[in-house]
Design an enzyme around this catalytic site. Structure first.
Site, mmCIF file in Angstrom:
data_model
loop_
_atom_site.group_PDB
_atom_site.id
_atom_site.type_symbol
_atom_site.label_atom_id
_atom_site.label_comp_id
_atom_site.label_asym_id
_atom_site.label_seq_id
_atom_site.Cartn_x
_atom_site.Cartn_y
_atom_site.Cartn_z
ATOM 1 N N HIS A 143 0.836 -1.200 0.000
ATOM 2 C CA HIS A 143 0.000 0.000 0.000
ATOM 3 C C HIS A 143 0.872 1.252 0.000
ATOM 4 O O HIS A 143 2.084 1.189 0.209
ATOM 5 C CB HIS A 143 -0.926 0.026 1.220
ATOM 6 C CG HIS A 143 -2.094 -0.905 1.104
ATOM 7 N ND1 HIS A 143 -2.012 -2.237 1.456
ATOM 8 C CD2 HIS A 143 -3.373 -0.706 0.676
ATOM 9 C CE1 HIS A 143 -3.191 -2.816 1.251
ATOM 10 N NE2 HIS A 143 -4.029 -1.904 0.774
ATOM 11 N N LYS A 147 -0.640 4.946 4.491
ATOM 12 C CA LYS A 147 -1.531 4.005 5.200
ATOM 13 C C LYS A 147 -0.990 3.752 6.598
ATOM 14 O O LYS A 147 0.193 3.420 6.768
ATOM 15 C CB LYS A 147 -1.655 2.693 4.426
ATOM 16 C CG LYS A 147 -2.677 1.723 5.029
ATOM 17 C CD LYS A 147 -2.938 0.562 4.084
ATOM 18 C CE LYS A 147 -3.920 -0.438 4.690
ATOM 19 N NZ LYS A 147 -5.242 0.174 4.985
#
Length: 254
Positions: A143, A147
């Site tokens: 990600h 995040k």
């Protein structure tokens, strides 16, 4: 017309959901938003807290952070309306609270709203028991660098699905370090954070003579918003307390 209150309306996903509701979902209307940033440009009013919102609605949709959970549940109990949770990073205590709350309100929760991930998740229920005896199982999730939770909620969803599908007891690991031989019953979830990666998930079944990989790559946040808006359409008329998921929306059972 399905009337939706969107919690987290000023964030990245809130923006995508708002835009798609206006352009792709003629039967869905965002009638109000809830966000700390009440100055965002939206076509609907924005309130700082759920209790400040006095707009009539059908479904409360959450795309924010785990710490908003209790206030959203209390608001849904008060208004007797369905709650859709699309956030991740919930603790074990949070998950217990969600379980208990679903006995009082219609409560939808999914770690990932994309159609593809939910298809992969159901596929793993069939594949993992067949391959486990002769294959080692590892997961890699990637990600963007903003995040905050790791592993991702989706990676945990996939890992737990694999565990639940097996007759043998397995052990989840989060990354590897040190000097140690891999144990047969280990399922390791590896995390990458970098750049602007929207969301990649890879399940690896590694055997002695072959490797099977099941991959899902999100190339646009639209996939999560589309799933969320489909969930709004599905949940709008739900009055019976209980737990709901994307399996219900997509009618997945294979």
């Amino acid at each position: 017309m399905v009337k939706v209150i969107l919690n987290g309306c000023s964030g990245k996903m809130g923006s995508v959901v708002s835009n798609l509701a206006e352009t792709k979902f003629p039967n869905v209307e965002i009638v109000a938003g809830i966000d700390n940033n009440t100055m965002a440009q939206r076509s609907y009013p924005i309130f700082a807290k759920p209790e400040d919102c006095n707009v009539s609605y059908d479904v409360l949709l959450d795309f924010s952070r785990a710490d908003a959970l209790k206030s959203l549940v209390e608001f849904s109990k008060k208004t007797k309306k369905p709650l859709i949770l699309c956030s991740t990073g919930y603790t074990a205590e949070d998950l217990k609270f969600i379980e208990e709350s679903s006995k009082e309100i219609p409560l939808f929760r999914s770690a990932n709203m994309s159609i593809g991930i939910n298809l992969v998740n159901n596929l793993l229920k069939k594949v993992a028991p067949v391959l486990y005896e002769n294959f080692d199982i590892e997961l890699v999730e990637r990600h963007h660098n903003q995040k905050v939770d790791a592993p991702s909620g989706t990676a945990l969803l996939l890992a737990h699905t694999i565990q639940d599908s097996l007759n043998e007891e397995t052990k989840l690991l989060y990354g590897r370090e040190g000097i140690a031989k891999r144990e047969k019953n280990e399922i390791c979830v590896n995390t990458v954070r970098g750049g602007g990666i929207i969301g990649d998930h890879e399940v690896i079944f590694a055997g002695d003579g072959e490797v099977i990989e099941i991959n899902h790559k999100a190339i646009s946040r639209d996939v999560f918003a589309i799933g969320a808006l489909k969930a709004c359409e599905y949940m709008a008329d739900k009055t019976k307390a209980g737990k709901y998921s994307m399996d219900d929306v997509l009618q997945l059972n294979f």
